[in-house]
Every structure is written in structure tokens, then in C-alpha cells.
Design an enzyme around this catalytic site. Sequence first.
Site, PDB file in Angstrom:
ATOM      1  N   ASP A 182       7.967 -40.576   8.565  1.00 37.22           N
ATOM      2  CA  ASP A 182       9.064 -40.447   9.520  1.00 37.22           C
ATOM      3  C   ASP A 182       8.479 -40.165  10.898  1.00 37.22           C
ATOM      4  OD1 ASP A 182      11.308 -39.113  11.057  1.00 37.22           O
ATOM      5  OD2 ASP A 182      12.358 -39.558   9.200  1.00 37.22           O
ATOM      6  N   ILE A 183       9.028 -40.785  11.934  1.00 34.48           N
ATOM      7  CA  ILE A 183       8.486 -40.578  13.287  1.00 34.48           C
ATOM      8  C   ILE A 183       8.919 -39.244  13.898  1.00 34.48           C
ATOM      9  CG2 ILE A 183       8.193 -43.037  13.758  1.00 34.48           C
ATOM     10  CD1 ILE A 183      10.743 -42.857  15.515  1.00 34.48           C
ATOM     11  N   HIS A 213      17.710 -45.703   2.290  1.00 28.04           N
ATOM     12  CA  HIS A 213      16.442 -45.003   2.476  1.00 28.04           C
ATOM     13  C   HIS A 213      16.556 -43.607   1.903  1.00 28.04           C
ATOM     14  CE1 HIS A 213      18.830 -44.181   6.097  1.00 28.04           C
ATOM     15  NE2 HIS A 213      18.116 -43.075   6.298  1.00 28.04           N
TER      16      HIS A 213
END
Length: 126
Positions: free
Chosen positions: A35-36, A109
Site C-alpha cells: 500500500d502506498i 481488494h
Amino acid sequence: MAYTYDDQNIFAKILRGEIPNTTVLETDHTLAFRDIEPQAPVHVLVIPKGAYVSYDHFAAQASDAEIVDFTRAIAKICQMEDITLDDNDGFRMISNAGAHGVQEVPHLHVHILGGRRMGRMVQPAG
């Protein structure tokens, strides 16, 4: 129920290679990446490569091979990230669906979070 898939969503673009990612695991039917904006020391997003909007859509319409691959990929990621119950104190897995579930990207997701105690709800990191 009709599921409308938007092929311009960010995860579809990642799957097409239009947006880079930090891949953790890729299989025939699944892509997992960091995850960014991580909310925990381990924060991996796991997505099927097929055009599925939510988990119920995936469970109802995905092939057996896709379902097994996705499920086994999650187990492998937990092992790779050292957050299984065998090795550590566990993890949290989250999947949001639709407006009431506050789903931001209309592609199935799963968030896998670990490496610290989560508390009752996930809070943004520091």
C-alpha cells in the site's frame, strides 16, 4: 445482482502496467503489492487479476482456480511477511464493499495489515 466494473479504476491500471507498484507476490490469478499509504508495518493489498468489484461478486462468479489462487496467495503473503499465528501475533484482513462499506476503488481488494497491535479499529499511522 448486476456488478458494473470500471476498467479505468487504479487497480485495473496497475494490472495493465500503466501505474507502477511494489509487488509482493504475483501468481496466475492474483497480484499483491505494498500500500502506498501504509496503516501498519505490514500493509499489503491483494487483488484478483479478473474484473471483480467486490468479494461477493468474486465468490459468485470467479472460477474455482481463481478462488483457490487468491486464497492461497493470501496465506503465502502472511507467511512471507511473518505475520501468521505460527510465527507472530497475527494480522487483520479487511475488504470493503460498496458505498456503505466505504469502498474507494471498485475492484475487489483485500488489505492485509500486521506487525503491530491494531486495536479495535485501524487508525492512520502516526
